[in-house]
Design a protein around this motif. Sequence first.
Motif, mmCIF file in Angstrom:
data_model
loop_
_atom_site.group_PDB
_atom_site.id
_atom_site.type_symbol
_atom_site.label_atom_id
_atom_site.label_comp_id
_atom_site.label_asym_id
_atom_site.label_seq_id
_atom_site.Cartn_x
_atom_site.Cartn_y
_atom_site.Cartn_z
ATOM 1 N N GLU A 207 49.740 36.992 20.331
ATOM 2 C CA GLU A 207 50.545 37.185 21.541
ATOM 3 C C GLU A 207 49.630 37.320 22.760
ATOM 4 O O GLU A 207 49.888 36.729 23.811
ATOM 5 C CB GLU A 207 51.441 38.421 21.395
ATOM 6 N N ALA A 208 48.561 38.078 22.617
ATOM 7 C CA ALA A 208 47.612 38.246 23.728
ATOM 8 C C ALA A 208 46.947 36.914 24.072
ATOM 9 O O ALA A 208 46.762 36.598 25.254
ATOM 10 C CB ALA A 208 46.554 39.291 23.372
ATOM 11 N N ARG A 209 46.625 36.131 23.083
ATOM 12 C CA ARG A 209 46.018 34.816 23.332
ATOM 13 C C ARG A 209 47.014 33.886 24.015
ATOM 14 O O ARG A 209 46.625 33.073 24.853
ATOM 15 C CB ARG A 209 45.545 34.191 22.035
ATOM 16 N N ALA A 210 48.279 33.968 23.649
ATOM 17 C CA ALA A 210 49.307 33.110 24.254
ATOM 18 C C ALA A 210 49.480 33.448 25.731
ATOM 19 O O ALA A 210 49.633 32.561 26.563
ATOM 20 C CB ALA A 210 50.630 33.255 23.503
ATOM 21 N N ARG A 211 49.466 34.748 26.054
ATOM 22 C CA ARG A 211 49.592 35.174 27.464
ATOM 23 C C ARG A 211 48.336 34.815 28.248
ATOM 24 O O ARG A 211 48.400 34.469 29.414
ATOM 25 C CB ARG A 211 49.832 36.680 27.558
ATOM 26 N N ALA A 212 47.195 34.930 27.584
ATOM 27 C CA ALA A 212 45.886 34.606 28.177
ATOM 28 C C ALA A 212 45.704 35.274 29.534
ATOM 29 O O ALA A 212 45.340 34.625 30.516
ATOM 30 C CB ALA A 212 45.709 33.094 28.267
ATOM 31 N N PHE B 261 57.846 32.650 16.909
ATOM 32 C CA PHE B 261 58.536 31.812 17.887
ATOM 33 C C PHE B 261 58.279 32.301 19.307
ATOM 34 O O PHE B 261 57.999 31.505 20.210
ATOM 35 C CB PHE B 261 60.038 31.790 17.602
ATOM 36 N N GLN B 262 58.343 33.593 19.516
ATOM 37 C CA GLN B 262 58.111 34.147 20.852
ATOM 38 C C GLN B 262 56.681 33.888 21.316
ATOM 39 O O GLN B 262 56.446 33.642 22.500
ATOM 40 C CB GLN B 262 58.445 35.632 20.868
ATOM 41 N N ILE B 263 55.737 33.926 20.408
ATOM 42 C CA ILE B 263 54.346 33.627 20.751
ATOM 43 C C ILE B 263 54.225 32.164 21.177
ATOM 44 O O ILE B 263 53.598 31.850 22.192
ATOM 45 C CB ILE B 263 53.407 33.946 19.568
#
Length: 168
Positions: free
Chosen positions: A15-20, A69-71
């Motif tokens: 999740e943190a990587r997706a938000r970046a 899915f949210q990620i």
Amino acid sequence: MSYSDKGLATLEELEARARADDIEMSARMCVDMSRFKAVVKQLRRVDDNIILRMNNTNTAAAGECLAVFQILQTAYRRREHDIGMCLGVLDRRISDAEEAGSGDGGGRARLFSLKTQRDWVASERGVEDIVRRRSLDVFRSRCQFFEPPPEFDDFLNRRGEYEERETP
């Protein structure tokens, strides 16, 4: 960086990587193709990690499918935003260069260079479609009974419409 006992990134890490949050796309990066490419490559790593995680995890649980899915959704929106922003930056620079005129060879070369960069960034949308399709195919095969929310389908459809409008 911590990993689960299988050596895979945790859902929180993904999740943190997706938000970046630690990566900020800027106008300067948009016109520096090597930096732009490096940022987009790093942002796409989340898809590779998700695919690896899904291939090694029991995703029959609805909660796990929702989290993954949210990620994916977060990663797609982030990349869509950054690519769209860079297209806007390049469009404005092209417009400015055209208004300034390209009477001399340097002006024409600069305009050609900007248009080439814009075409290259626009082609990243096609790459993005391939990356999405690949990760969504894996997601759907592992989470067969998960139904994405309608707004996600709207997001994917809106992307296709944008591509049709924006292609020069």
